[in-house]
Design an enzyme around this catalytic site. Sequence first.
Site, PDB file in Angstrom:
ATOM      1  N   ASP A 146       0.794  -1.231   0.000  1.00 59.32           N
ATOM      2  CA  ASP A 146       0.000   0.000   0.000  1.00 59.32           C
ATOM      3  C   ASP A 146       0.830   1.287   0.000  1.00 59.32           C
ATOM      4  OD1 ASP A 146       0.898   0.195   2.712  1.00 59.32           O
ATOM      5  OD2 ASP A 146      -0.894  -0.854   3.416  1.00 59.32           O
TER       6      ASP A 146
ATOM      7  N   HIS B 120       6.550  -7.793  -1.310  1.00 58.73           N
ATOM      8  CA  HIS B 120       5.465  -8.208  -2.208  1.00 58.73           C
ATOM      9  C   HIS B 120       5.061  -7.112  -3.186  1.00 58.73           C
ATOM     10  CE1 HIS B 120       4.280 -11.430   1.022  1.00 58.73           C
ATOM     11  NE2 HIS B 120       5.332 -11.773   0.307  1.00 58.73           N
TER      12      HIS B 120
ATOM     13  N   CYS C 165       5.102  -3.647 -16.855  1.00 63.55           N
ATOM     14  CA  CYS C 165       5.036  -4.676 -17.890  1.00 63.55           C
ATOM     15  C   CYS C 165       5.845  -5.882 -17.419  1.00 63.55           C
ATOM     16  CB  CYS C 165       5.602  -4.130 -19.197  1.00 63.55           C
ATOM     17  SG  CYS C 165       5.866  -5.433 -20.432  1.00 63.55           S
TER      18      CYS C 165
ATOM     19  N   CYS D  58       1.359  -3.690 -22.797  1.00 63.85           N
ATOM     20  CA  CYS D  58       2.457  -2.740 -22.892  1.00 63.85           C
ATOM     21  C   CYS D  58       2.511  -2.080 -24.268  1.00 63.85           C
ATOM     22  CB  CYS D  58       3.768  -3.456 -22.598  1.00 63.85           C
ATOM     23  SG  CYS D  58       5.200  -2.370 -22.626  1.00 63.85           S
TER      24      CYS D  58
ATOM     25  N   CYS E   1       6.148  -3.131 -25.823  1.00 72.67           N
ATOM     26  CA  CYS E   1       6.513  -4.491 -26.262  1.00 72.67           C
ATOM     27  C   CYS E   1       5.330  -5.440 -26.373  1.00 72.67           C
ATOM     28  CB  CYS E   1       7.563  -5.075 -25.326  1.00 72.67           C
ATOM     29  SG  CYS E   1       6.895  -5.709 -23.772  1.00 72.67           S
TER      30      CYS E   1
ATOM     31  N   SER F  63       1.320  -9.211  11.359  1.00 74.99           N
ATOM     32  CA  SER F  63       1.427 -10.264  10.355  1.00 74.99           C
ATOM     33  C   SER F  63       1.042 -11.601  10.946  1.00 74.99           C
ATOM     34  CB  SER F  63       2.846 -10.350   9.797  1.00 74.99           C
ATOM     35  OG  SER F  63       2.948 -11.452   8.912  1.00 74.99           O
TER      36      SER F  63
HETATM   37  P1  NAD Z   1      -2.612 -11.353   7.283  1.00 75.29           P
HETATM   38  O1  NAD Z   1      -3.944 -10.840   6.871  1.00 75.29           O
HETATM   39  O2  NAD Z   1      -2.329 -12.782   7.052  1.00 75.29           O
HETATM   40  O3  NAD Z   1      -2.413 -11.104   8.847  1.00 75.29           O
HETATM   41  C1  NAD Z   1      -2.695  -9.874   9.425  1.00 75.29           C
HETATM   42  C2  NAD Z   1      -2.620 -10.044  10.928  1.00 75.29           C
HETATM   43  O4  NAD Z   1      -2.735  -8.764  11.519  1.00 75.29           O
HETATM   44  C3  NAD Z   1      -3.733 -10.909  11.502  1.00 75.29           C
HETATM   45  O5  NAD Z   1      -3.155 -11.950  12.247  1.00 75.29           O
HETATM   46  C4  NAD Z   1      -4.537  -9.946  12.400  1.00 75.29           C
HETATM   47  O6  NAD Z   1      -4.923 -10.533  13.607  1.00 75.29           O
HETATM   48  C5  NAD Z   1      -3.567  -8.839  12.664  1.00 75.29           C
HETATM   49  N1  NAD Z   1      -4.158  -7.508  12.803  1.00 75.29           N
HETATM   50  C6  NAD Z   1      -5.052  -6.903  11.989  1.00 75.29           C
HETATM   51  N2  NAD Z   1      -5.284  -5.639  12.384  1.00 75.29           N
HETATM   52  C7  NAD Z   1      -4.517  -5.443  13.490  1.00 75.29           C
HETATM   53  C8  NAD Z   1      -4.307  -4.331  14.353  1.00 75.29           C
HETATM   54  N3  NAD Z   1      -4.915  -3.153  14.144  1.00 75.29           N
HETATM   55  N4  NAD Z   1      -3.475  -4.494  15.414  1.00 75.29           N
HETATM   56  C9  NAD Z   1      -2.834  -5.680  15.624  1.00 75.29           C
HETATM   57  N5  NAD Z   1      -2.986  -6.751  14.827  1.00 75.29           N
HETATM   58  C10 NAD Z   1      -3.817  -6.631  13.771  1.00 75.29           C
HETATM   59  O7  NAD Z   1      -1.533 -10.413   6.626  1.00 75.29           O
HETATM   60  P2  NAD Z   1       0.010 -10.685   6.292  1.00 75.29           P
HETATM   61  O8  NAD Z   1       0.632 -11.470   7.369  1.00 75.29           O
HETATM   62  O9  NAD Z   1       0.557  -9.384   5.900  1.00 75.29           O
HETATM   63  O10 NAD Z   1       0.034 -11.613   5.012  1.00 75.29           O
HETATM   64  C11 NAD Z   1      -0.863 -11.465   3.993  1.00 75.29           C
HETATM   65  C12 NAD Z   1      -0.454 -10.958   2.635  1.00 75.29           C
HETATM   66  O11 NAD Z   1      -1.404  -9.943   2.386  1.00 75.29           O
HETATM   67  C13 NAD Z   1       0.825 -10.250   2.440  1.00 75.29           C
HETATM   68  O12 NAD Z   1       1.451 -10.950   1.437  1.00 75.29           O
HETATM   69  C14 NAD Z   1       0.503  -8.848   1.883  1.00 75.29           C
HETATM   70  O13 NAD Z   1       1.211  -8.674   0.679  1.00 75.29           O
HETATM   71  C15 NAD Z   1      -0.925  -8.901   1.563  1.00 75.29           C
HETATM   72  N6  NAD Z   1      -1.809  -7.758   1.924  1.00 75.29           N
HETATM   73  C16 NAD Z   1      -1.362  -6.467   2.015  1.00 75.29           C
HETATM   74  C17 NAD Z   1      -2.220  -5.429   2.404  1.00 75.29           C
HETATM   75  C18 NAD Z   1      -1.687  -4.025   2.495  1.00 75.29           C
HETATM   76  O14 NAD Z   1      -0.759  -3.665   1.773  1.00 75.29           O
HETATM   77  N7  NAD Z   1      -2.227  -3.192   3.396  1.00 75.29           N
HETATM   78  C19 NAD Z   1      -3.553  -5.706   2.700  1.00 75.29           C
HETATM   79  C20 NAD Z   1      -4.005  -7.044   2.597  1.00 75.29           C
HETATM   80  C21 NAD Z   1      -3.107  -8.045   2.220  1.00 75.29           C
HETATM   81 ZN    ZN Z   2       6.754  -4.088 -22.122  1.00 72.96          ZN
END
Ligand code: NAD
Ligand code: ZN
Length: 249
Positions: A104, A121, A129, A154, A157, A195
């Site tokens: 994000d 990620h 592309c 793209c 290409c 996470s």
């Molecule tokens: P996940 O959804 O698997 O885990 C998120 C964890 O955060 C959960 O265990 C939850 O209990 C905890 N949580 C949520 N809100 C919270 C808060 N306010 N305080 C404390 N804990 C909180 O996410 P992950 O481990 O990042 O893995 C999932 C994949 O999701 C990643 O690969 C990521 O690329 C992608 N993703 C990214 C976004 C983003 O960029 N904001 C959003 C959704 C998913």
């Molecule tokens: Zn290209």
Amino acid sequence: RASDITELKRLLGAAERAVVFTGAGISTESGIPDFRSPGGIWTQMKPIMFQDFCASVEARRETWRRRFASDPVMRAAEPNRGHRAVARLVREGKVSAVITQNIDGLHQASGIPDRQVIELHGNTTYATCLDCAARYEIAELRLAFERDGDVPECRACGGFVKPATISFGQSMPEAAMLRAEQAVRAADLCLVLGSSLVVYPAAGFPEMAKRQGAKLVIVNREETPLDPWADLVIHAGIGDVMGEAVGTN
Ligand code: NAD
Ligand code: ZN
């Protein structure tokens, strides 16, 4: 609990080269849903595999439909109290790098320089592309998609254009993986924020940090598989915990 915050402050105070490892949980307080919580994105739809994106125009269309549908949420999102606390720790020189699974861009938006944010990620705020890596802005692709139904390709290409994120089945970004490994090897503390620690290889970094002698702290609402190995586990909201520990609003 008050004693948890005291212990977190003590561990932060003792650290000199901490790394912060973040997941979707740090951005839920900015209005972006995570994946695995109740109501999270995975409970609503299945991820599209990279192989399917490459193999079928329908999968590419669906990928872009979802990406454009998430646009209002993504654009409205701003860094929250958790992001601000982390930014302060970076500014103070306590934290050398923020390794994030998030796509994000909110760590950068909170003022952390690009060179200290490691995106495992990718990033959903632009597209590239797959063949020649040319960069495209989301807004421009959206216009053609909505007006003519064009699934982005793209101009240079003819390759497939994809949001600059890493899908399941897609290889990890090499440079980011290398930088993350270097930061972790030098770290004396690894602070995991929001996470579930079930997505590999990303979740291997906190594990690696602990194995090579760093303290491990986990702040997450739900339990994680690494909880038993952590020096401190706090099951609570990130914004309040980090805001109190660091003294930021
Ligand atoms: P996940 O959804 O698997 O885990 C998120 C964890 O955060 C959960 O265990 C939850 O209990 C905890 N949580 C949520 N809100 C919270 C808060 N306010 N305080 C404390 N804990 C909180 O996410 P992950 O481990 O990042 O893995 C999932 C994949 O999701 C990643 O690969 C990521 O690329 C992608 N993703 C990214 C976004 C983003 O960029 N904001 C959003 C959704 C998913
Ligand atoms: Zn290209």
